[in-house]
Design a protein around this motif. Structure first.
Motif, PDB file in Angstrom:
ATOM      1  N   PHE F 517       0.862  -1.181   0.000  1.00 33.65           N
ATOM      2  CA  PHE F 517       0.000   0.000   0.000  1.00 33.65           C
ATOM      3  C   PHE F 517       0.902   1.235   0.000  1.00 33.65           C
ATOM      4  CE2 PHE F 517      -3.005  -3.058   1.997  1.00 33.65           C
ATOM      5  CZ  PHE F 517      -4.013  -2.953   1.056  1.00 33.65           C
ATOM      6  N   PHE F 518       0.464   2.282  -0.695  1.00 33.22           N
ATOM      7  CA  PHE F 518       1.279   3.490  -0.756  1.00 33.22           C
ATOM      8  C   PHE F 518       1.418   4.114   0.638  1.00 33.22           C
ATOM      9  CE2 PHE F 518      -0.378   3.136  -5.084  1.00 33.22           C
ATOM     10  CZ  PHE F 518       0.808   3.198  -5.791  1.00 33.22           C
ATOM     11  N   THR F 519       2.591   4.635   0.907  1.00 31.85           N
ATOM     12  CA  THR F 519       2.862   5.182   2.235  1.00 31.85           C
ATOM     13  C   THR F 519       2.539   6.663   2.276  1.00 31.85           C
ATOM     14  OG1 THR F 519       4.777   3.745   2.121  1.00 31.85           O
ATOM     15  CG2 THR F 519       4.566   5.127   4.082  1.00 31.85           C
ATOM     16  N   GLU F 520       1.794   7.053   3.275  1.00 33.16           N
ATOM     17  CA  GLU F 520       1.477   8.456   3.462  1.00 33.16           C
ATOM     18  C   GLU F 520       2.659   9.153   4.148  1.00 33.16           C
ATOM     19  OE1 GLU F 520       0.038   5.883   4.728  1.00 33.16           O
ATOM     20  OE2 GLU F 520      -0.046   6.034   6.912  1.00 33.16           O
ATOM     21  N   ALA F 521       2.704  10.479   4.009  1.00 40.91           N
ATOM     22  CA  ALA F 521       3.849  11.225   4.548  1.00 40.91           C
ATOM     23  C   ALA F 521       3.886  11.173   6.065  1.00 40.91           C
ATOM     24  CB  ALA F 521       3.806  12.667   4.076  1.00 40.91           C
ATOM     25  N   HIS F 522       2.733  11.189   6.673  1.00 44.15           N
ATOM     26  CA  HIS F 522       2.663  11.085   8.124  1.00 44.15           C
ATOM     27  C   HIS F 522       1.358  10.368   8.442  1.00 44.15           C
ATOM     28  CE1 HIS F 522       2.242  12.149  12.351  1.00 44.15           C
ATOM     29  NE2 HIS F 522       3.535  12.439  12.346  1.00 44.15           N
ATOM     30  N   PRO F 523       1.412   9.347   9.298  1.00 44.42           N
ATOM     31  CA  PRO F 523       0.211   8.532   9.494  1.00 44.42           C
ATOM     32  C   PRO F 523      -0.957   9.290  10.120  1.00 44.42           C
ATOM     33  CG  PRO F 523       1.951   7.898  11.014  1.00 44.42           C
ATOM     34  CD  PRO F 523       2.561   8.840  10.043  1.00 44.42           C
ATOM     35  N   LYS F 524      -0.639  10.348  10.840  1.00 47.43           N
ATOM     36  CA  LYS F 524      -1.739  11.085  11.470  1.00 47.43           C
ATOM     37  C   LYS F 524      -1.960  12.442  10.809  1.00 47.43           C
ATOM     38  CE  LYS F 524       0.009   8.352  14.748  1.00 47.43           C
ATOM     39  NZ  LYS F 524       1.381   8.088  15.146  1.00 47.43           N
ATOM     40  N   LEU F 525      -0.877  13.166  10.652  1.00 44.20           N
ATOM     41  CA  LEU F 525      -1.054  14.563  10.259  1.00 44.20           C
ATOM     42  C   LEU F 525      -0.978  14.801   8.760  1.00 44.20           C
ATOM     43  CD1 LEU F 525       0.977  16.120  13.164  1.00 44.20           C
ATOM     44  CD2 LEU F 525      -1.486  15.776  12.973  1.00 44.20           C
ATOM     45  N   ARG F 526      -0.427  13.857   8.029  1.00 40.71           N
ATOM     46  CA  ARG F 526      -0.384  14.054   6.580  1.00 40.71           C
ATOM     47  C   ARG F 526      -0.807  12.760   5.887  1.00 40.71           C
ATOM     48  NH1 ARG F 526       5.320  15.930   5.062  1.00 40.71           N
ATOM     49  NH2 ARG F 526       4.380  16.731   3.171  1.00 40.71           N
ATOM     50  N   PRO F 527      -2.036  12.325   6.192  1.00 42.73           N
ATOM     51  CA  PRO F 527      -2.470  11.026   5.667  1.00 42.73           C
ATOM     52  C   PRO F 527      -2.790  11.037   4.179  1.00 42.73           C
ATOM     53  CG  PRO F 527      -4.248  12.050   6.884  1.00 42.73           C
ATOM     54  CD  PRO F 527      -3.056  12.963   7.033  1.00 42.73           C
ATOM     55  N   VAL F 528      -2.848  12.212   3.581  1.00 46.45           N
ATOM     56  CA  VAL F 528      -3.212  12.295   2.173  1.00 46.45           C
ATOM     57  C   VAL F 528      -1.972  12.545   1.318  1.00 46.45           C
ATOM     58  CG1 VAL F 528      -4.639  13.575   0.524  1.00 46.45           C
ATOM     59  CG2 VAL F 528      -5.486  13.155   2.823  1.00 46.45           C
ATOM     60  N   ASP F 529      -0.949  13.110   1.935  1.00 47.50           N
ATOM     61  CA  ASP F 529       0.284  13.399   1.202  1.00 47.50           C
ATOM     62  C   ASP F 529       1.134  12.147   1.090  1.00 47.50           C
ATOM     63  OD1 ASP F 529      -0.685  15.636   2.857  1.00 47.50           O
ATOM     64  OD2 ASP F 529       0.910  16.779   1.896  1.00 47.50           O
ATOM     65  N   THR F 530       1.944  12.103   0.069  1.00 51.48           N
ATOM     66  CA  THR F 530       3.040  11.152   0.080  1.00 51.48           C
ATOM     67  C   THR F 530       4.253  11.943   0.524  1.00 51.48           C
ATOM     68  OG1 THR F 530       3.721  11.667  -2.166  1.00 51.48           O
ATOM     69  CG2 THR F 530       2.114   9.908  -1.897  1.00 51.48           C
ATOM     70  N   GLN F 531       5.372  11.269   0.686  1.00 51.93           N
ATOM     71  CA  GLN F 531       6.543  12.049   1.071  1.00 51.93           C
ATOM     72  C   GLN F 531       7.128  12.785  -0.120  1.00 51.93           C
ATOM     73  OE1 GLN F 531       6.373   8.915   0.961  1.00 51.93           O
ATOM     74  NE2 GLN F 531       8.239   7.980   0.146  1.00 51.93           N
ATOM     75  N   THR F 532       6.603  12.544  -1.298  1.00 47.87           N
ATOM     76  CA  THR F 532       7.017  13.333  -2.445  1.00 47.87           C
ATOM     77  C   THR F 532       6.029  14.488  -2.596  1.00 47.87           C
ATOM     78  OG1 THR F 532       7.936  11.399  -3.507  1.00 47.87           O
ATOM     79  CG2 THR F 532       7.478  13.284  -4.922  1.00 47.87           C
ATOM     80  N   ALA F 533       6.533  15.693  -2.461  1.00 48.64           N
ATOM     81  CA  ALA F 533       5.653  16.860  -2.507  1.00 48.64           C
ATOM     82  C   ALA F 533       4.903  16.888  -3.833  1.00 48.64           C
ATOM     83  CB  ALA F 533       6.482  18.126  -2.332  1.00 48.64           C
ATOM     84  N   GLY F 534       3.598  17.149  -3.763  1.00 49.72           N
ATOM     85  CA  GLY F 534       2.814  17.265  -4.987  1.00 49.72           C
ATOM     86  C   GLY F 534       2.150  15.978  -5.423  1.00 49.72           C
ATOM     87  N   ILE F 535       2.423  14.879  -4.709  1.00 52.51           N
ATOM     88  CA  ILE F 535       1.746  13.624  -5.034  1.00 52.51           C
ATOM     89  C   ILE F 535       0.899  13.211  -3.840  1.00 52.51           C
ATOM     90  CG2 ILE F 535       2.037  11.200  -5.661  1.00 52.51           C
ATOM     91  CD1 ILE F 535       4.540  11.914  -7.136  1.00 52.51           C
ATOM     92  N   PHE F 536      -0.397  12.989  -4.116  1.00 48.60           N
ATOM     93  CA  PHE F 536      -1.349  12.735  -3.035  1.00 48.60           C
ATOM     94  C   PHE F 536      -2.042  11.390  -3.253  1.00 48.60           C
ATOM     95  CE2 PHE F 536      -0.899  17.262  -3.756  1.00 48.60           C
ATOM     96  CZ  PHE F 536      -0.448  17.678  -2.498  1.00 48.60           C
ATOM     97  N   LEU F 537      -2.631  10.890  -2.171  1.00 50.27           N
ATOM     98  CA  LEU F 537      -3.249   9.570  -2.208  1.00 50.27           C
ATOM     99  C   LEU F 537      -4.738   9.659  -1.934  1.00 50.27           C
ATOM    100  CD1 LEU F 537      -0.601   7.709  -0.017  1.00 50.27           C
ATOM    101  CD2 LEU F 537      -0.753   7.731  -2.524  1.00 50.27           C
TER     102      LEU F 537
END
Lengths: 342, 304, 143, 134, 267, 659
Positions: F517-537
């Motif tokens: 499963f794709f990893t979110e940037a932060h499990p709580k505070l950035r659950p929609v972001d990926t760690q690559t800026a500009g790519i969202f889930l």
């Protein structure tokens, strides 16, 4: 000429240590080095060369030369005056003793190095003749007799159960007189044995090189292709220079802490990539080729030009310890000094 | 091929240094004897940087892992090297031989299977080789080259006890009390002369400019201060952590006999225990353990 | 045994990641939790910025203890930084212990931005542990 | 049967875990083991209950249950266990706890029936005595 | 094709027919089986605890013998032996600690070099069922045979890795190759009661009863097995059920797969 | 020598109460490089800031140290102050003498000493500070949405409704995804198609959305604001411009293949639209099964097509577009049941997966919405539902909970009771999880009103028994063994990440977890972001979710995209890593630890002796670098440094602390 039974050596060392700081060769984890003597220490009498040459007693690997503190104005303290502890160096081998003369040419000449001078003056050197040189020993090539050490204050010769001690300088006489109570007079039989030892010396070498014309030959070799071939396997470590009894280069480093600081002198090695590195990044010896050339040219050409002697005493440390077997024996042979016995 | 890098014989019986042969007619100078131990691998760096031509190189098992080391570090162009693999039964320790035989009398030493044949004076003496091999060879797990273009002869079997003895010394030191350990290491490092031979010989230490040689910032004082010596050895070990492939050369060539392999192996042991067994230099394409992670990694410190 | 008159006060260098542990320190401050004054914080963006060279340097220059604090594993602001920290500093810590340095001198902790109390507690406990050990002599420059 | 603090913390559970190499806490009581066990009908404590009891420290109860002597180690349960718990190993550990006590042997040569003595293959006899006696 | 061969205790006695037919069929199929020297009982059961180091010695010694014989593969017939050897071998290969401990007691070090195979596996992989079908002299056409796996051949699956643990096919494909009609029935991998029958006959009886009914309902005329203990249980408890007049009153012969094979090869 | 000014803030009595400011100021005056020291009651006040500006000008200060509160509080404020006085904002350094000192130490002497130390440290660092500059980066205001299920549809519509352009890429010939396969949705039981179809149509008709079906992402390059994406438009063999969707071809095609949409329960043709409400409602030719493409003969569809829309010559086309942001919404696969032989799936026709059962329920499905047994077409009276098939199973399946099965099984039980009067559902479960609005009530309805029997215990084995299926298990609550003869078994299959998720992640330079499963940037505070800026889930590609959660996340992703697009331009973070060429060996250790894919290889030319040679070194993309500094430690020679937190700066801080 005095002598002392080997069984009495501990007492002798004890007396010496009471008189000055005594350094003796000792083994730790298979490595022989000069260490401060202490009660109970086993002195390595039969070990030939110690790992780190005794030049370190006059020219330490690291020493603070001055310290400063910035306040209202700059406070400076010169450390040279502290370098005056009375010391005895026991069992320096004749090749190492010969190296002191080389070092003297550098540090006792102008500009005189005060700290070096004081250490030299305050240290009494007891040389110990070698009764069996190693296969990599080639001091004979430099006219060094392993059973004689004219530069030493006292010469010690192992004659079996006893050591014969011969004072060779005033400093030596002084030390002998301090120790007199523990020494006995050598008999004429002992003297004969010493002579016998010294006469046998010539025949004990397996390695010797002929240096005739070496310096002149190198005069024209600065741009020779030879170095191109030689340097390739040099890994640029400092083993040869740090273990060489005649290498004497140093670097000055600042150790600053806030408004205080120290200037430190420490050994440097011409083999290191940053040896002649300048602040702007330029390095006149950009590759290992120039560095290797420098080392051998210095030993076999520049130094003799300047001081009249090759900067090598044939101790064999670089031959034994160079990780890639790139040593001065090889260079002397290949450049054209005749080689006997190899 | 512009040259081959192998070994030749030098003045003394125990000297078989690396040689760069550019003339095929001089091929007879190449030797393979009990002392062809120094790895030729690191010389490839300077070779490739200064010369576009292909070069041939002879590698033992340990050396071949050095090739992988350089490949994984992207420091080598594989297609410009022809690797001749030489399965190796172990190399002799001149010091061990010297301890049993008069060094000046030795004329020749050869390895014949598991026997060492010495010519001492006019005599020929045969002894079991194992007693005279380098310690590092006794713990060698990969005597056969792991990467090569051509294998010179049949592979040999690894030594039986190599696995068990691998961490024996580490365990012995680790079992000491903290203070004893400190004194043990203090005694070892005291002898260090800061010649950097351990670093310069190590194929894992292949940076163009070593961090210790930089003046600004100066990470390592040039003075031979005990703390700086410790600093050097800690960071050197750290930099090869997960990358050291256990050739043991650092320790073998150390003029002062500092047991560096004990430190390297300690890190290998720790890494294997914490992150799973990993042997550097076997695969040039994977990622060394400190360059990767798993979410469930254990921590070697109190995480609470 | 010499009588210790004055209590030894250790110097502790703490590397704190900007997003969790430094924030935790701020929270301890805002909550007016008092803790040992021996700690000096160096702010780094992420615990993965902490080079072992910094840690050794601190000891050389006379720090009696070093602490690296970062976000809890999995909570790294930079996604994976502290996972690398964990591996690197595990290796480093086990190594320096192996070299005979007291394990308490170098510690790594995970402290989140909401754990002000934990920050204070850790500082106190680390300071106390190191106080008991006495000054760092093993890794300190001889000067 | 009663669950008490000291029982839950019992050393016996740890011993069972150690001897078996299994983590009893891993079980989440799905019952897949009991449902598929070919010999479950005669058991007094079902396989999933064995783990439950162990989780709760009710090891004494387990040491006296029949189940220990009924399990055939056929490994059907562990081949379906979603939690990777090898129940035959847990049962084996419990059995060893009993057997290692004096008089703990479950099977004695004299117990064998005539038929078994006459016809049973060596394989069966060796197996049975290795399981049921020390 | 050459193999080391380990017979095991029962094959020299109660299950002599199993060994005889195995050896004769192997010979007929061009397989060269060499019985290893100086073997002893494999222990019959794989140790299910972390403490019994001694139970490993016998199988590891046999594996060492196999290695000494120079063959890469050790062939077994009895499902019990197969289970013990295969698991032991895997454990030695993968568990360094265990390997060290075992080797500390043995004269020679063993690291799991030998591959343990079952005769069925050899027939499938080395001989090939297609080839086997060609060699059949007497097709078993019309024979409705129920393969019975039991547990030891397949479980635990992660260690045995012989076939799908729930829906295996190796036996079926073997019988099909011989021309027989394979009877599929849900209980083919259910345990027969194993060694429980030595001490607790009721349990074994109940287990066998279920298997029997299931096979019979699906049209079986005989069981084909690979394990002496399975054969004993299936035979003995059929007899007992029959004698006691209890349901089911059936008499299905139980034969080793090698017997069937010998028959098909007309040996 | 630098000219450093030190400004000490009292913060009222917050600092001055426990720190002797005069003493601190006197000490600061003796520090290396400090030429000016001042103090102020409230430095952050306008007066305080003005004082700093004046001092910078008057004393020609080139570095500024402010000893005050945490930099997390006012660093930006003071950077602006310094900047307005003509200095680079990064010439500022803050000594945190409030949170780290005055507030936590009561002893004034210790506090004062520590404050001096903190200031000395800041001064030492400031002396090493260098001017840093942000780079302005343009934004391409077009978003790419990958995946045309409900998540992708929602995200595309929400972005498009804010007025920005969106391209939606869907691999299948039609939009719809998994939701289109469903019959009713829990907990409201509204018809899935009824709520989804209008949204699909909206997408097709939205003037800001370009829809690419039968298309896949081939390559992704670039970074936030400026991605360049190559999309492979697979050859559909049907000209969408010409095709009217009349369906003539569908009936005549002679090649049949199992329908993916119908979960293989029925067959479709080689030319097909996946389902009747497909958008676009135009067919595609499945070349792997098309008779013409496999044998070279047929062309029936071309013959019957009244619009001449069949084009066998059509080829895949690669088109490259620029995007400012990407939303990944690629959904999930159902778990493969190869390792679950005990459930007889695939062995017995009446053992179904939950998604197959879903198709049986669906009015447009193979049975017209009647629940009938595949074996004999009879309505099942008893049905066993087995939960957690492939879920919560670390031995053979997924270790995680698939999250939706409890709810859809309750739905199945309810629908069964409605569609087959007199029927009975047995639900075998391990735990029932119903966290969600109205979910518990829905589950209660299943067993209270619809008569479903819930049995805690998982089924161990399913045997065929005559015409029925024997289900064996245990009721762990009573300890009773369970043997049920049922007509049908439905397996609640787990949710897997897409089999090819890792490949897509690699293209996108984002990461996946151990389950892919794709990893979110932060499990709580950035659950929609990926760690690559500009790519969202959005949706299940990030982890198991139900429809409401999926839709919420999709809308969240859309807002994230819109937030980026609404900016004039993007400013890069100036505290990024940089490579020093002469030190870099090019071993790329840095690249391995960079979570942002910000480091790549580049070839540089440099002098070696008298020659120019080329070699490879690392290069930092300042737009991607987030400044964590993990690379700086991975780099053994210290060739990669982090601006603002350089090795030199940190070592200077260490040295200053240890004075």
């Amino acid at each position: 000429m005095k002598k002392v039974a080997k069984t009495k050596l501990a007492e002798l060392f004890s007396a010496m240590a009471a008189w000055g700081k005594l350094y003796v060769p000792a083994v730790s984890d298979g490595i022989v080095n000069f260490v401060p003597w202490q009660e109970g220490l086993t002195v390595a009498l039969t070990a030939l060369n110690v790992l780190v040459p005794p030049k370190k007693f006059f020219f330490p690997q690291t020493e603070t030369v001055l310290s400063y503190e910035m306040g209202e104005d700059l406070q400076l303290e010169d450390f040279a005056c502290r370098a005056g502890e009375r010391a005895i160096l026991f069992a320096a081998r004749p090749c190492d003793v010969a190296s002191f003369a080389m070092m003297d040419k550098v540090y006792l000449d102008e500009p005189l190095d005060e700290a070096y001078r004081r250490r030299r003056e305050n240290t009494t050197v007891i040389a110990l003749g070698c009764s069996e040189p190693d296969e990599a020993c080639f001091c004979r090539s430099f006219d060094i007799d392993a059973t004689k050490a004219p530069g030493a204050d006292v010469l010690a010769i192992d004659i079996g159960q006893e050591l014969v001690l011969v004072a060779q300088t005033e400093k030596g006489e002084r030390l002998i007189s301090v120790l007199n109570g523990l020494l006995s007079e050598a008999t004429s039989g002992d003297e004969n044995r010493v002579k016998d030892e010294q006469e046998k010396n010539e025949g004990r070498y397996v390695t010797s090189v002929n240096l005739r014309g070496m310096m002149e030959k190198l005069d024209g070799m600065f741009a020779a292709d030879y170095w191109e071939q030689l340097y390739k396997r040099c890994i640029g470590c400092g083993t040869c220079t740090f273990l060489c009894p005649t290498c004497h280069c140093f670097d000055l480093q600042e150790y600053a802490a806030g408004r205080r600081g120290e200037r430190i002198r420490c050994w440097d090695a011409c083999m290191f990539a940053d040896f002649t590195q300048m602040a702007g990044g330029h390095n006149p010896r950009p590759s290992q080729k120039e560095r290797v050339r420098q080392r051998f040219m210095h030993k076999l050409n520049y130094f003799p030009h300047q001081h009249g002697d090759y900067a090598c005493v044939g101790c064999g440390r670089c031959v034994r310890k160079c990780p890639v077997n790139l040593d001065i024996l090889e260079v002397i042979q290949e450049v054209g000094g005749a080689v006997d016995g190899l | 091929m512009a040259a081959v890098i192998g070994w030749r014989k030098k003045d003394f019986w125990w000297q078989s240094p690396v040689v760069f042969l550019e003339d095929p007619a001089a091929a007879h100078r190449l030797v393979w004897d009990p002392f062809t131990v120094y790895s030729p691998v690191k010389f490839l760096l300077e070779w490739q940087a200064s010369c576009a031509a292909k070069v041939g190189i002879f590698v033992k098992g340990c050396d071949s892992r050095g090739i992988n080391r350089l490949l994984q570090d992207k420091r080598l162009e594989r297609e410009r090297v022809v690797v001749y693999g030489v399965p190796c039964g172990g190399k002799a320790d001149a010091e061990k031989i010297r301890a049993s035989f008069p060094a000046k009398g030795i004329k020749d030493v050869t390895l014949l299977g598991e026997q060492l044949v010495l010519t001492v004076g006019d005599r020929e003496v045969r002894v079991a080789a194992e007693a005279y091999l380098l310690d590092k060879c006794l713990t060698c797990r990969h005597p056969n080259p792991v990467v090569y273009d051509k294998l010179l002869w049949e592979e040999v079997l690894p030594r039986q006890r190599a696995d068990e003895s691998r961490f024996a010394r580490v365990q012995a030191v680790a079992s000491l009390a903290t203070e004893e350990r400190f004194f043990y290491w203090q005694r070892q490092f005291e002898r260090c002369i800061r010649c950097f031979a351990c670093r310069n010989t190590c194929p894992a230490c292949n940076c163009r400019v070593c961090i210790f040689d930089q003046a600004e910032p100066r990470w390592l004082g040039k003075a031979n201060d005990p703390a700086d010596t410790l600093n050097y050895h800690i960071i050197r070990a750290f930099h090869v952590a997960g990358r050291c492939f256990e050739c043991g050369e650092c320790e073998r060539i150390c003029p002062a006999g500092v047991p560096l392999q004990e430190l390297n192996r300690k890190l290998i042991k720790d890494i294997n225990e914490a992150y799973g067994d990993y042997e550097a230099g076997l695969d040039a394409t994977d990622q060394p353990p400190l360059g990767t992670y798993r979410g469930e990694d254990p921590a070697g410190f109190d995480e609470s | 045994m010499p009588v210790v008159n004055e209590r030894f006060e250790p110097l502790i260098v703490a590397f704190c990641c900007n997003w969790c542990s430094y924030a935790g320190a701020d929270l301890a401050g805002i909550s007016r939790m008092s803790y040992a004054s021996n700690v000096r914080i160096i702010r780094v963006p992420c615990s993965s910025r902490v080079n072992p060279g910094f840690i050794i340097r601190a000891f050389q220059r006379g720090a009696d203890g070093v602490l690296v604090a970062g976000c809890h594993p999995g909570d790294c602001h930079y996604h994976s930084g502290n996972f690398f920290t964990r591996r690197r500093l595990t290796v480093l810590k086990q190594m320096i212990e192996y070299l005979g340095i007291e394990p308490q001198r170098f510690q790594v902790r995970w402290i989140s931005g909401s754990e002000g109390a934990k920050f204070a507690m850790v500082m106190n406990s680390v300071a106390e542990e190191i106080r008991l050990l006495g000054p760092n002599r093993k890794l300190r420059d001889v000067r | 049967m009663k669950i008490t603090t000291d029982k839950v913390n019992s050393n016996l559970v740890r011993e069972v875990e150690e001897v078996s190499g299994q983590k009893v806490s891993a079980c989440f009581q799905c019952g897949k083991c009991s449902g598929g066990c070919p010999v479950v009908l005669t058991m007094d404590v079902l396989p999933h209950q064995v783990l439950r009891y162990a989780q709760l420290g009710l090891v004494d109860e387990l040491l006296h249950c029949k189940t220990l002597w009924i399990c055939a180690s056929c490994q059907t349960c562990d081949s379906r266990c979603p939690r990777n718990v090898d129940i035959p190993k847990v049962i084996e550990a419990l059995r060893l706890l009993v057997l290692r006590n004096k008089g703990g042997n479950y099977l004695h040569p004299n117990d064998l029936s005539e038929k078994v003595r006459r016809n049973a293959p060596q394989q069966g006899l060796v197996s049975a005595f290795r399981k049921f006696a020390k | 094709m050459r193999y080391s061969y380990y017979p095991g205790c029962t094959l020299k006695t109660m299950a002599k027919i199993y060994e005889d037919t195995a050896l004769s069929t192997a010979k007929a199929l061009g397989l060269n089986l060499t019985e290893i020297k100086e073997w002893q009982c494999c222990g019959a059961l794989y140790p299910l605890n972390t403490e019994e180091i001694f139970s490993f010695f016998s199988p590891v010694r046999a594996l060492l013998q196999a290695r000494a014989g120079g063959e890469d593969k050790l062939l077994t017939l009895c499902a019990g032996c197969y289970n013990v050897f295969k698991r032991t071998n895997k454990a030695v290969r993968e568990d360094g600690e265990l390997r060290r401990k075992i080797n500390d007691y043995l004269e020679d070090d063993y690291i799991g070099e030998v591959e343990v195979v079952h005769y069925l596996e050899v027939l499938k992989n080395d001989v090939g069922f297609a080839f086997l079908a060609e060699r059949v002299k007497k097709k078993l056409t019309g024979r409705k045979l129920a393969p019975y796996y039991g547990c030891l051949l397949l479980k635990p699956w992660a260690e045995m890795d012989l076939d799908d643990v729930e829906n295996p096919t190796i036996f079926e494909n073997f019988l099909t190759a011989l021309g027989a009609t394979v009877v599929d029935y849900p209980y083919k991998t259910e345990c027969c009661g194993s060694y429980l029958s030595m001490a607790n006959e009721d349990i074994a009886s109940a287990a066998v009863g279920r298997i029997l009914v299931s096979a019979y309902k699906n049209g079986a005329e005989a069981f084909v097995v690979a394990c002496p203990l399975c054969k004993y249980n299936l035979e003995e408890y059929q007899k007992e059920l029959f004698a006691a007049g209890r349901e089911p009153q059936l008499k299905l012969p139980v034969v080793y797969f090698t017997e069937i094979l010998a028959e098909a090869l007309a040996l | 020598m630098k000219r450093i000014g030190v400004f000490i803030c009292w913060c009222g009595s917050n600092i001055a109460g426990t720190v002797d400011i005069d003493k601190v100021a006197a000490a600061a005056g003796t520090m290396n490089g400090v030429v000016y020291v001042d103090q102020n009651k409230y430095t952050c006040s306008e007066i305080g800031q003005a004082m700093i500006k004046d001092a910078i000008k008057e004393y020609k200060l080139d570095r500024v140290v402010i000893a005050a509160c945490s930099p997390r509080m006012h660093e930006n404020t003071f950077r602006k102050t310094v900047e307005s006085a003509g200095l680079n904002p990064y010439y500022l350094e803050i000594a945190n003498i409030r949170e780290q000192c005055s507030w936590v130490h009561k002893d004034k002497e210790a506090g004062t000493a520590k404050a001096i130390s903190l200031i000395r440290t800041a001064v030492a660092k400031a002396a090493m500070n260098e001017a840093l500059f942000a780079v302005e980066m343009p934004i391409t205001r077009r978003a790419l949405v990958i995946g045309g299920g409900i998540a992708g549809i929602q995200a595309a519509l929400d972005i498009a409704d804010t007025g920005f352009e969106v391209d939606l890429v869907e691999r299948e010939p039609s939009l719809g995804g998994r939701m289109a396969q469903l019959d009713k949705t829990f907990p409201t039981l509204d018809c899935s198609a009824c709520i989804l179809t209008p949204k699909m149509v909206d997408v097709a008709q939205h003037e800001k959305i370009r829809l690419f079906t039968y298309a896949e992402v081939e390559k992704v390059e670039g970074y936030l604001g400026n991605f360049t994406v190559t999309i492979r438009h697979r050859a559909r063999s049907v000209d969408l411009q010409k095709c009217t969707g009349c369906g003539e071809c569908l009936a005549k095609c002679p090649a049949k293949v199992a329908s993916e949409f119908e979960e293989g329960l029925v067959q479709r043709r080689a030319i097909y639209t996946p389902f009747p409400q497909a958008v676009p409602n135009k067919p595609a030719i499945d070349r792997a099964h098309c008779r013409f493409f496999t044998t070279g003969k047929c062309k029936v569809c071309q013959k019957v097509c009244p619009a001449d829309a069949i084009d066998y010559e059509m080829e895949d086309r690669l088109l490259t577009n620029g995007y400012g942001a990407i939303v990944v919404a690629t959904g999930f696969d159902t778990h493969k049941l190869n390792d679950y032989g005990e459930y007889a799936y695939g062995k017995h026709p009446d053992v179904l997966t939950s998604l197959e059962f879903e198709r049986l329920l669906n009015a447009s499905g193979p049975t017209g919405g009647k629940i009938l047994r595949p074996s004999d077409g009879k309505a099942p009276k008893t049905v066993a539902f087995i939960q957690c098939v492939g879920s919560r199973d670390k031995a053979k399946g997924n270790s995680y909970c698939a999250k939706i099965c409890c709810m859809y099984t309750a739905k199945h039980a309810i629908l069964l009771s409605e569609k087959v009067p007199g029927s009975k559902a047995f639900v075998f479960y391990i735990d029932v999880r119903t966290a969600g609005k109205d979910y518990e009530e829905f589950y209660t309805r299943a067993y209270e009103e619809c008569g479903a029997s819930y049995i805690k215990g998982n089924v161990s084995k399913v045997f065929p028994e005559g015409e029925k299926l024997l289900v064996r298990g245990v009721d762990v609550l009573s300890g009773a063994l369970v043997e049920l003869l049922v007509d049908m078994v439905v397996l609640a299959v787990s949710v897997d990440a897409r089999a090819d998720a890792k490949e897509l992640a690699k293209k996108l330079a984002v990461t996946v977890n151990e389950h892919k499963f794709f990893t979110e940037a932060h499990p709580k505070l950035r659950p929609v972001d990926t760690q690559t800026a500009g790519i969202f889930l959005a949706g299940v590609c990030q982890g198991p979710k139900d429809i409401p959660e999926t839709v919420a996340q999709a809308s969240a992703a859309a807002v994230k995209v819109a937030a980026i697009f609404s900016k004039q331009s993007l400013l890069s973070n100036p505290t990024v890593a940089e490579v020093e060429q002469k030190l870099c060996s090019g071993d790329m250790s840095c690249m391995a630890v960079c979570p942002y894919g910000a480091i790549s290889e580049q070839v540089v030319e440099e002098r070696r002796g008298r020659e120019m040679v080329t070699r490879k070194i690392a290069r930092v993309n300042v737009a991607l670098c987030q400044g964590c500094g993990a690379c700086t430690v991975a780099c053994r020679p210290g060739a990669i440094n982090l601006k603002g937190f350089t090795n030199q700066q940190i070592l200077a801080e260490v040295d200053a602390i240890c004075l």
